[in-house]
Design a protein around this motif. Structure first.
Motif, short mmCIF file in Angstrom:
data_model
loop_
_atom_site.label_atom_id
_atom_site.label_comp_id
_atom_site.label_asym_id
_atom_site.label_seq_id
_atom_site.Cartn_x
_atom_site.Cartn_y
_atom_site.Cartn_z
N VAL A 1 35.21 42.00 22.49
CA VAL A 1 36.53 41.01 22.38
C VAL A 1 37.52 42.03 22.48
O VAL A 1 37.72 43.08 21.83
CB VAL A 1 36.64 40.22 21.12
N ALA A 2 38.32 41.85 23.54
CA ALA A 2 39.64 42.68 24.04
C ALA A 2 40.79 42.06 24.02
O ALA A 2 40.87 40.94 24.56
CB ALA A 2 39.20 43.72 25.12
N PHE A 3 41.89 42.80 23.62
CA PHE A 3 43.12 42.36 23.80
C PHE A 3 43.62 43.11 24.86
O PHE A 3 43.79 44.34 24.57
CB PHE A 3 44.08 42.27 22.45
N VAL A 4 44.14 42.27 25.81
CA VAL A 4 44.67 43.21 27.19
C VAL A 4 46.16 42.91 27.25
O VAL A 4 46.83 41.71 27.39
CB VAL A 4 43.91 42.90 28.37
N TYR A 5 46.96 44.15 27.36
CA TYR A 5 48.34 44.17 27.45
C TYR A 5 48.55 44.48 28.93
O TYR A 5 48.30 45.28 29.42
CB TYR A 5 48.99 45.13 26.31
N VAL A 6 49.39 43.39 29.67
CA VAL A 6 49.51 43.50 30.91
C VAL A 6 50.96 43.53 31.15
O VAL A 6 51.91 42.99 30.39
CB VAL A 6 49.08 42.28 31.54
N ARG A 7 51.18 44.50 32.09
CA ARG A 7 52.63 44.82 32.71
C ARG A 7 52.94 44.65 34.02
O ARG A 7 52.08 45.03 34.58
CB ARG A 7 53.06 46.47 32.13
N PHE A 8 53.97 44.21 34.21
CA PHE A 8 54.45 43.87 35.71
C PHE A 8 55.47 44.95 35.99
O PHE A 8 56.40 45.22 35.14
CB PHE A 8 55.13 42.60 35.84
N ALA A 9 55.83 45.60 37.23
CA ALA A 9 56.63 46.44 37.45
C ALA A 9 58.15 45.56 38.17
O ALA A 9 59.08 45.98 37.89
CB ALA A 9 56.34 47.42 38.66
N VAL A 10 57.75 44.75 38.87
CA VAL A 10 58.80 43.68 39.36
C VAL A 10 58.47 42.21 38.68
O VAL A 10 57.47 41.86 38.64
CB VAL A 10 58.59 43.78 40.89
N HIS A 11 59.49 41.70 38.00
CA HIS A 11 59.19 40.64 37.66
C HIS A 11 59.98 39.31 38.42
O HIS A 11 61.00 38.85 38.37
CB HIS A 11 60.10 40.67 36.29
N ASP A 12 59.06 38.91 39.23
CA ASP A 12 59.04 38.08 40.18
C ASP A 12 58.52 36.57 39.72
O ASP A 12 57.52 36.76 39.48
CB ASP A 12 58.69 38.49 41.69
N ARG A 13 59.50 35.46 39.64
CA ARG A 13 58.90 34.11 39.28
C ARG A 13 57.67 33.97 40.20
O ARG A 13 56.67 33.23 39.40
CB ARG A 13 59.72 33.26 39.19
N THR A 14 57.75 34.04 41.37
CA THR A 14 56.32 33.53 42.12
C THR A 14 55.27 34.33 41.89
O THR A 14 53.98 33.71 41.79
CB THR A 14 56.80 33.80 43.85
#
Length: 155
Positions: free
Chosen positions: A68-81
Protein backbone atom coordinates in the motif's frame (compact mmCIF):
# COMPACT_ATOMS: atom_id res chain seq x y z
CA UNK A 1 -28.04 18.36 6.97
CA UNK A 2 -26.77 16.25 9.92
CA UNK A 3 -28.76 18.43 12.33
CA UNK A 4 -31.87 16.58 11.09
CA UNK A 5 -30.59 13.32 12.56
CA UNK A 6 -31.87 12.26 15.95
CA UNK A 7 -30.30 9.74 18.33
CA UNK A 8 -32.09 6.79 16.68
CA UNK A 9 -31.03 7.83 13.16
CA UNK A 10 -27.43 8.05 14.35
CA UNK A 11 -27.73 4.63 16.00
CA UNK A 12 -29.02 3.15 12.72
CA UNK A 13 -26.14 4.68 10.77
CA UNK A 14 -23.57 3.52 13.33
CA UNK A 15 -24.93 -0.03 13.30
CA UNK A 16 -24.84 -0.16 9.50
CA UNK A 17 -21.28 1.20 9.40
CA UNK A 18 -20.29 -1.80 11.51
CA UNK A 19 -22.35 -4.34 9.54
CA UNK A 20 -23.90 -3.28 6.27
CA UNK A 21 -25.49 -6.71 5.81
CA UNK A 22 -27.47 -6.50 9.03
CA UNK A 23 -31.08 -7.60 8.54
CA UNK A 24 -33.83 -5.11 9.28
CA UNK A 25 -34.98 -7.30 12.18
CA UNK A 26 -31.55 -7.26 13.79
CA UNK A 27 -31.10 -3.55 13.06
CA UNK A 28 -34.46 -2.79 14.67
CA UNK A 29 -33.51 -4.82 17.74
CA UNK A 30 -30.10 -3.11 17.93
CA UNK A 31 -31.57 0.41 17.91
CA UNK A 32 -34.66 -0.38 19.99
CA UNK A 33 -37.39 -0.04 17.37
CA UNK A 34 -39.94 -2.39 15.89
CA UNK A 35 -39.23 -3.51 12.33
CA UNK A 36 -41.67 -1.30 10.40
CA UNK A 37 -40.55 2.07 11.88
CA UNK A 38 -36.91 0.96 11.53
CA UNK A 39 -37.42 0.11 7.85
CA UNK A 40 -39.15 3.48 7.32
CA UNK A 41 -36.27 5.37 8.93
CA UNK A 42 -33.72 3.41 6.93
CA UNK A 43 -35.52 4.17 3.67
CA UNK A 44 -35.61 7.87 4.61
CA UNK A 45 -31.88 7.88 5.48
CA UNK A 46 -31.14 6.31 2.09
CA UNK A 47 -33.40 8.69 0.14
CA UNK A 48 -31.99 11.75 1.91
CA UNK A 49 -28.46 10.72 0.95
CA UNK A 50 -27.05 9.82 4.37
CA UNK A 51 -26.22 6.35 3.02
CA UNK A 52 -24.27 6.47 -0.24
CA UNK A 53 -24.05 2.75 -0.92
CA UNK A 54 -23.62 -0.72 0.50
CA UNK A 55 -20.51 -2.71 -0.39
CA UNK A 56 -18.22 -5.50 0.70
CA UNK A 57 -14.82 -4.70 2.20
CA UNK A 58 -12.34 -7.00 0.48
CA UNK A 59 -9.12 -8.29 2.01
CA UNK A 60 -6.08 -6.85 0.26
CA UNK A 61 -3.82 -9.58 1.62
CA UNK A 62 -6.16 -12.42 0.57
CA UNK A 63 -6.28 -10.92 -2.94
CA UNK A 64 -2.48 -10.64 -3.08
CA UNK A 65 -1.98 -6.88 -2.69
CA UNK A 66 0.95 -6.73 -0.28
CA UNK A 67 1.96 -3.12 -0.91
CA UNK A 68 0.00 0.00 0.00
CA UNK A 69 1.53 3.31 -1.03
CA UNK A 70 0.55 6.92 -0.70
CA UNK A 71 1.65 8.82 -3.78
CA UNK A 72 2.19 12.57 -3.73
CA UNK A 73 1.68 13.95 -7.24
CA UNK A 74 2.83 17.38 -8.32
CA UNK A 75 2.09 19.39 -11.46
CA UNK A 76 4.40 22.07 -12.86
CA UNK A 77 1.59 23.86 -14.66
CA UNK A 78 -1.82 24.17 -13.06
CA UNK A 79 -4.16 23.99 -16.02
CA UNK A 80 -7.81 23.06 -15.44
CA UNK A 81 -8.01 21.00 -18.64
CA UNK A 82 -4.95 18.94 -17.69
CA UNK A 83 -6.23 18.45 -14.13
CA UNK A 84 -9.59 17.26 -15.47
CA UNK A 85 -7.86 14.76 -17.78
CA UNK A 86 -5.65 13.57 -14.89
CA UNK A 87 -8.68 13.04 -12.62
CA UNK A 88 -10.60 11.20 -15.34
CA UNK A 89 -7.67 8.84 -16.03
CA UNK A 90 -7.07 8.22 -12.31
CA UNK A 91 -10.70 7.16 -11.88
CA UNK A 92 -10.19 4.47 -14.54
CA UNK A 93 -7.22 2.82 -12.78
CA UNK A 94 -8.50 0.17 -10.33
CA UNK A 95 -5.33 -0.05 -8.24
CA UNK A 96 -5.72 3.62 -7.27
CA UNK A 97 -8.06 3.26 -4.29
CA UNK A 98 -8.47 6.96 -3.57
CA UNK A 99 -7.36 10.29 -4.98
CA UNK A 100 -7.56 13.61 -3.19
CA UNK A 101 -6.83 17.07 -4.58
CA UNK A 102 -4.99 18.69 -1.66
CA UNK A 103 -3.36 21.88 -0.50
CA UNK A 104 0.31 21.98 0.41
CA UNK A 105 3.38 20.83 -1.49
CA UNK A 106 1.52 18.16 -3.51
CA UNK A 107 -1.40 18.70 -5.84
CA UNK A 108 -2.89 15.23 -5.30
CA UNK A 109 -2.45 12.37 -2.87
CA UNK A 110 -3.34 8.90 -4.12
CA UNK A 111 -3.66 5.62 -2.23
CA UNK A 112 -2.36 2.81 -4.43
CA UNK A 113 -2.11 -0.96 -4.02
CA UNK A 114 0.32 -3.35 -5.70
CA UNK A 115 1.14 -7.03 -5.43
CA UNK A 116 4.77 -6.38 -4.45
CA UNK A 117 7.52 -3.78 -4.86
CA UNK A 118 8.37 -4.92 -8.40
CA UNK A 119 4.71 -4.55 -9.40
CA UNK A 120 4.61 -1.12 -7.75
CA UNK A 121 7.77 -0.01 -9.56
CA UNK A 122 6.34 -1.08 -12.90
CA UNK A 123 3.09 0.75 -12.16
CA UNK A 124 4.99 3.92 -11.27
CA UNK A 125 7.14 3.76 -14.40
CA UNK A 126 4.45 2.75 -16.90
CA UNK A 127 1.29 4.40 -15.57
CA UNK A 128 1.80 7.06 -12.89
CA UNK A 129 4.56 9.01 -14.59
CA UNK A 130 2.62 9.07 -17.88
CA UNK A 131 -0.58 10.58 -16.45
CA UNK A 132 -1.46 14.05 -17.80
CA UNK A 133 0.24 16.94 -16.01
CA UNK A 134 2.41 14.83 -13.70
CA UNK A 135 5.89 16.25 -13.31
CA UNK A 136 6.86 14.78 -9.96
CA UNK A 137 5.79 11.85 -7.80
CA UNK A 138 6.89 10.86 -4.33
CA UNK A 139 5.86 7.65 -2.58
CA UNK A 140 5.38 6.77 1.06
CA UNK A 141 5.01 3.03 1.58
CA UNK A 142 2.77 1.80 4.35
CA UNK A 143 4.74 -0.35 6.78
CA UNK A 144 1.72 -1.40 8.82
CA UNK A 145 -1.93 -0.45 8.75
CA UNK A 146 -3.06 0.71 12.18
CA UNK A 147 -6.65 1.64 11.32
CA UNK A 148 -8.59 1.03 8.14
CA UNK A 149 -11.96 2.02 6.80
CA UNK A 150 -13.10 3.67 9.98
CA UNK A 151 -16.68 4.82 10.01
CA UNK A 152 -17.63 8.45 10.11
CA UNK A 153 -18.08 10.01 13.55
CA UNK A 154 -21.77 10.26 14.36
CA UNK A 155 -21.74 11.98 17.75
Amino acid sequence: MTTDLDKTDRAILAALQNDGRMSNARLAETVGLSETPCARRLKRLESEGYIDQYRAMLSRSALGFGVVAFVYVRFAVHDRTVATRFEREVQAIPRILSCHNVSGSADYILQVVARDLDDYGTFMRDEMRSLPGVTSVESALSLREVKANGGLPLS
